[in-house]
Write a protein that holds these residues in place. Structure first.
Motif, PDB file in Angstrom:
ATOM      1  N   TRP A  94     -23.590 -31.340 -21.056  1.00  0.00           N
ATOM      2  CA  TRP A  94     -22.290 -31.082 -21.711  1.00  0.00           C
ATOM      3  C   TRP A  94     -22.415 -29.807 -22.516  1.00  0.00           C
ATOM      4  O   TRP A  94     -23.386 -29.608 -23.236  1.00  0.00           O
ATOM      5  CB  TRP A  94     -21.923 -32.245 -22.626  1.00  0.00           C
ATOM      6  N   ARG A  96     -20.284 -27.731 -25.136  1.00  0.00           N
ATOM      7  CA  ARG A  96     -19.059 -27.633 -25.934  1.00  0.00           C
ATOM      8  C   ARG A  96     -18.683 -26.177 -26.103  1.00  0.00           C
ATOM      9  O   ARG A  96     -19.535 -25.333 -26.385  1.00  0.00           O
ATOM     10  CB  ARG A  96     -19.262 -28.268 -27.321  1.00  0.00           C
ATOM     11  N   ARG A 100     -13.503 -25.865 -31.717  1.00  0.00           N
ATOM     12  CA  ARG A 100     -13.474 -27.231 -32.240  1.00  0.00           C
ATOM     13  C   ARG A 100     -12.756 -27.083 -33.558  1.00  0.00           C
ATOM     14  O   ARG A 100     -13.299 -26.569 -34.520  1.00  0.00           O
ATOM     15  CB  ARG A 100     -14.883 -27.788 -32.472  1.00  0.00           C
ATOM     16  N   ILE A 120     -10.955 -30.086 -29.042  1.00  0.00           N
ATOM     17  CA  ILE A 120     -12.289 -29.792 -28.530  1.00  0.00           C
ATOM     18  C   ILE A 120     -12.179 -29.293 -27.094  1.00  0.00           C
ATOM     19  O   ILE A 120     -11.437 -29.854 -26.291  1.00  0.00           O
ATOM     20  CB  ILE A 120     -13.192 -31.049 -28.551  1.00  0.00           C
ATOM     21  N   ALA A 146     -14.000 -39.296 -36.066  1.00  0.00           N
ATOM     22  CA  ALA A 146     -14.185 -38.142 -35.181  1.00  0.00           C
ATOM     23  C   ALA A 146     -14.342 -36.860 -35.983  1.00  0.00           C
ATOM     24  O   ALA A 146     -14.984 -35.907 -35.534  1.00  0.00           O
ATOM     25  CB  ALA A 146     -13.006 -38.034 -34.210  1.00  0.00           C
ATOM     26  N   GLU A 149     -17.888 -35.754 -36.418  1.00  0.00           N
ATOM     27  CA  GLU A 149     -18.689 -35.460 -35.221  1.00  0.00           C
ATOM     28  C   GLU A 149     -18.578 -33.990 -34.818  1.00  0.00           C
ATOM     29  O   GLU A 149     -17.490 -33.411 -34.866  1.00  0.00           O
ATOM     30  CB  GLU A 149     -18.188 -36.315 -34.052  1.00  0.00           C
ATOM     31  N   SER A 150     -19.703 -33.422 -34.353  1.00  0.00           N
ATOM     32  CA  SER A 150     -19.643 -32.030 -33.899  1.00  0.00           C
ATOM     33  C   SER A 150     -19.324 -31.959 -32.395  1.00  0.00           C
ATOM     34  O   SER A 150     -18.811 -30.964 -31.909  1.00  0.00           O
ATOM     35  CB  SER A 150     -20.982 -31.341 -34.147  1.00  0.00           C
ATOM     36  N   PHE A 151     -19.658 -33.019 -31.671  1.00  0.00           N
ATOM     37  CA  PHE A 151     -19.472 -33.064 -30.221  1.00  0.00           C
ATOM     38  C   PHE A 151     -20.265 -31.974 -29.512  1.00  0.00           C
ATOM     39  O   PHE A 151     -19.857 -31.494 -28.458  1.00  0.00           O
ATOM     40  CB  PHE A 151     -17.987 -33.004 -29.840  1.00  0.00           C
ATOM     41  N   THR A 154     -22.893 -34.824 -27.549  1.00  0.00           N
ATOM     42  CA  THR A 154     -22.200 -35.890 -26.808  1.00  0.00           C
ATOM     43  C   THR A 154     -20.782 -35.438 -26.474  1.00  0.00           C
ATOM     44  O   THR A 154     -20.062 -34.995 -27.359  1.00  0.00           O
ATOM     45  CB  THR A 154     -22.101 -37.158 -27.678  1.00  0.00           C
ATOM     46  N   PRO A 155     -20.376 -35.548 -25.206  1.00  0.00           N
ATOM     47  CA  PRO A 155     -18.993 -35.196 -24.890  1.00  0.00           C
ATOM     48  C   PRO A 155     -18.042 -36.175 -25.570  1.00  0.00           C
ATOM     49  O   PRO A 155     -18.371 -37.357 -25.733  1.00  0.00           O
ATOM     50  CB  PRO A 155     -18.925 -35.309 -23.368  1.00  0.00           C
ATOM     51  N   PRO A 156     -16.882 -35.711 -25.986  1.00  0.00           N
ATOM     52  CA  PRO A 156     -15.974 -36.568 -26.761  1.00  0.00           C
ATOM     53  C   PRO A 156     -15.550 -37.825 -26.009  1.00  0.00           C
ATOM     54  O   PRO A 156     -15.347 -38.870 -26.632  1.00  0.00           O
ATOM     55  CB  PRO A 156     -14.783 -35.652 -27.064  1.00  0.00           C
ATOM     56  N   TRP A 159     -18.227 -40.399 -26.480  1.00  0.00           N
ATOM     57  CA  TRP A 159     -18.225 -40.852 -27.866  1.00  0.00           C
ATOM     58  C   TRP A 159     -17.054 -41.802 -28.127  1.00  0.00           C
ATOM     59  O   TRP A 159     -17.213 -42.860 -28.729  1.00  0.00           O
ATOM     60  CB  TRP A 159     -18.144 -39.629 -28.798  1.00  0.00           C
TER      61      TRP A 159
END
Lengths: 231, 231
Positions: A94, A96, A100, A120, A146, A149-151, A154-156, A159
């Motif tokens: 993933w 990102r 964001r 995101i 949420a 979270e930075s994402f 992990t893809p949103p 999550w």
DNA sequence: ACGCCCTTTATGTCTAGACATAATCGACAG
DNA sequence: CTGTCGATTATGTCTAGACATAAAGGGCGT
């Protein structure tokens, strides 16, 4: 409104509000009979209807329990891409994107979320090549966690699947040609036929997330199975 | 097997076998009470279950009737294109292609039908332009009446919707580029992104039809809604 | 501690009624 | 011929029971 419907919606309400989390034993039939002052058949019909809808699970002697999250009976599935790609024997990654950001309510409104949201963007990779790109909005009132979270790792979508249940989803599927930066991010030539999948999800009528995913036509297809009346 | 289930499957069987075609009034509750020698509540539960599954429609005073097929409770819908186009305010036209032929079992097998079938090709028009093209196989053992139809005036999908019910469907959706004769038939430039929709339908486990439809990306999109537990 | 049986108990299925409700269909008036 | 009204009737919802069944949990013997 019939008594059966009232009993049903009373219980539904407590489940959806979180007052009775998954695993909770709901009152025995004879307790509900007493509470509503009706016959057991009426309570039983209400519970049967809840069980059919998958909200509760009934066990002889033990009682009825709030069912554990979604084993939603697979129509248009909400797939977890990392898992899906792993099951094909490929390495998932993933990536990102740079964006964001928190969105004010009025901007989020354009996509129908209609409330403060987190935006995101990112790319799903399968092996060495891009598998799909996505642009996602997450409603912050429905999923306040949420915001923390930075994402980045992990893809949103993954999550969200493990952090919040959904009760309703709408999908929109189109074929579009990838051009410009979109084609570049997907690593395909401009004009390539792609599947655009938009998905809105709600929890008890409140928007949770909106996502637009774009997959090159040769790398993804959707299969949906439908059996009506399956008890 | 409970009595309720027996009553239900007895009726289901007659509907699926074609003994009670759509629109037929099924016996009144009091007649079924007499036939099965049980209480009305038991018959009523069986009929309620059939109504929930969409197989019958119950009307006060009038009785219960075998439902007309196309009322599927909408997940991935099987749309009737003429109706869909008309609802958009456009004029619909069906143009059957040159190919309408009976296929031997082994050729039909390639698409998974696995039995003697009829092959039909044609184009759906909306107004002056092509809306989509389709290639269809109809299993002749499941729908023998199809052999007598020319499908010159009525598209096979519409004809099938009113002549045979289905109990199960699988959809596959991809994005592909239209090229060569396909692009010419759709009236688009070569390379245009199109939505390819494949659908297999079965009736009680027996294949009924397989269709591959191709729509230019800007003329069609699929919307699928999912609410678990919707009554 | 362990397996076995037996009691207890909550749900599953069913009966034989009751009254409510809505739609059909015929009678009747205009 | 047409529209309205009322009787009829099939389904919708409900009650107050009955008996069946499966599983949890306790007691008992080994």
């Amino acid at each position: 409104m019939t008594l059966e419907q009232r009993i049903r919606s009373d219980i539904e309400e407590r489940i959806h509000s979180g007052e009775w989390p998954p695993g909770t034993r709901i009152p025995f039939e004879h307790e509900l009979v007493e509470r509503y002052g009706c016959a057991r058949a009426t309570v039983s019909k209400a519970l049967e209807s809840l069980a059919r809808a998958g909200l509760i699970e009934r066990r002889r002697k033990a009682g009825s329990f709030v069912a554990h999250p979604q084993v939603h009976s697979a129509v248009l599935d909400v797939p977890d891409l990392p898992q899906l790609i792993a099951s094909r024997g490929e390495i998932y990654r993933w990536d990102r994107g740079v964006r964001r950001m928190a969105l004010p309510s009025d901007l989020a409104d354009e996509t129908g979320i209609g409330r403060p949201a987190l935006l995101i963007e990112g790319t799903h990779h399968s092996g060495a090549s891009a598998f799909g790109i996505e642009t996602r909005l997450i409603a912050l009132d429905a999923v306040p966690d949420a915001a923390k979270e930075s994402f980045l790792m992990t893809p949103p979508g993954t999550w969200l699947l493990s952090h919040t249940p959904w009760t309703q989803a709408r999908h929109r599927i189109r074929a579009v040609a990838a051009t410009g930066s979109v084609a570049r991010r997907l690593g395909v030539v401009s004009g390539t036929a792609c599947l655009e999948l938009q998905r809105w999800t709600w929890r008890s009528g409140v928007p949770v997330t909106h996502v637009t995913q774009l997959f090159p036509g040769d790398r993804y297809d959707i299969v949906a199975e439908f059996k009506p009346g399956a008890q």
